[in-house]
Design a protein around this motif. Structure first.
Motif, PDB file in Angstrom:
ATOM      1  N   LYS A 144      51.002  28.522 -67.518  1.00  0.00           N
ATOM      2  CA  LYS A 144      51.475  27.371 -66.743  1.00  0.00           C
ATOM      3  C   LYS A 144      52.999  27.376 -66.682  1.00  0.00           C
ATOM      4  N   GLY A 145      53.525  26.861 -65.585  1.00  0.00           N
ATOM      5  CA  GLY A 145      54.975  26.778 -65.492  1.00  0.00           C
ATOM      6  C   GLY A 145      55.416  26.733 -64.044  1.00  0.00           C
ATOM      7  N   ASP A 146      56.718  26.652 -63.859  1.00  0.00           N
ATOM      8  CA  ASP A 146      57.284  26.730 -62.512  1.00  0.00           C
ATOM      9  C   ASP A 146      57.725  28.163 -62.297  1.00  0.00           C
ATOM     10  N   TYR A 147      57.121  28.805 -61.318  1.00  0.00           N
ATOM     11  CA  TYR A 147      57.390  30.227 -61.135  1.00  0.00           C
ATOM     12  C   TYR A 147      58.599  30.450 -60.228  1.00  0.00           C
ATOM     13  N   ILE A 148      59.308  31.519 -60.515  1.00  0.00           N
ATOM     14  CA  ILE A 148      60.442  31.898 -59.675  1.00  0.00           C
ATOM     15  C   ILE A 148      60.004  33.083 -58.827  1.00  0.00           C
ATOM     16  N   ASN A 183      57.406  33.706 -64.597  1.00  0.00           N
ATOM     17  CA  ASN A 183      57.297  32.446 -65.332  1.00  0.00           C
ATOM     18  C   ASN A 183      58.360  32.458 -66.423  1.00  0.00           C
ATOM     19  N   GLU A 221      47.694  31.207 -62.836  1.00  0.00           N
ATOM     20  CA  GLU A 221      47.968  30.556 -64.121  1.00  0.00           C
ATOM     21  C   GLU A 221      47.356  31.318 -65.287  1.00  0.00           C
TER      22      GLU A 221
END
Lengths: 81, 140
Positions: free
Chosen positions: B85-89, B114, B80
């Protein structure tokens, strides 16, 4: 493999023939882990081996210089369906 | 802006298409800016990771979702700090040889994007996954 015993503050020298510069690897600390100091002439890159294995894999991935990579990827995507 | 690519000629990209490696690809520390290119015929399971600064530098990425029965990367806590922050691919890098049946993917060190911050990192996982995992089963 050459095996050498060393104590802290002792080092080994790897001599490149032809006077092109030596690599020195020094044992700095000994314990459950050891700390090494490495001195090498310009032109050498020093890697942790596990990272280096990924460097090699990345280089291989980047050099997929097929004459027509697009066709190869198309075929690959067909095979994966 | 215009971006020269290895496999698609010159394409037009927006600033929002630029991905920046916060932690670079191992061995490619000088290359930070890339863009993702999809091809309509190929679909979204494979993508091109094209360097913006060097048209000749390009990687093929594979979406590892089909491998999720055994490939479940556990991210280090510090990610992070690197990507935000986030939804990672998650993508994995393909090594495609002349004989494409021998294509392998690097499961040990996937890349994570991200989409919010457009930051990317190649992460060497603690898990014991292979660096060269064969993507195609022998008998196909």
């Amino acid at each position: 493999m050459l095996i050498i015993t060393r104590k802290a503050d002792e080092s080994i020298i790897i001599e490149l023939e032809g006077g092109k510069g030596n690599i020195e690897i020094k044992v700095l600390e000994v314990g459950s882990q050891i700390r090494l100091g490495i001195e090498a002439p310009a032109g050498y890159k020093v890697w942790r081996n596990e990272i280096y294995q990924n460097v090699l894999a990345n280089r291989q991935a980047a050099s997929a210089a097929l004459p027509n990579l697009f066709d190869a990827v198309s075929k690959l995507s067909e095979k994966l369906k | 802006m215009k971006c020269k690519t290895r496999d698609f000629g010159e394409i037009e990209i927006k600033d929002s298409d630029i991905l920046t490696f916060a932690q670079p690809l191992f061995g490619f520390e000088d290359y930070r800016r890339f863009t993702l290119i999809y091809n309509h015929d190929i679909g979204e399971s494979l993508a091109w990771l094209q360097s913006i600064d060097d048209p000749e530098l390009c990687f093929i990425l594979f979406d590892p979702t089909p491998l999720s029965s055994f490939f479940r990367p556990e991210l280090p806590q510090w990610i992070e700090d690197t990507l935000g922050k986030g939804d990672y691919i998650c993508w994995v890098l393909c090594a495609i040889p002349d004989d494409i049946r021998k294509t392998t993917v690097n499961l040990k060190s996937p890349i994570f994007i991200n989409p919010l911050t457009r930051k990317v990192a190649q992460i060497m996982l603690e898990q014991n996954y292979p660096i060269r995992f064969p993507l195609i089963k022998e008998d196909t």
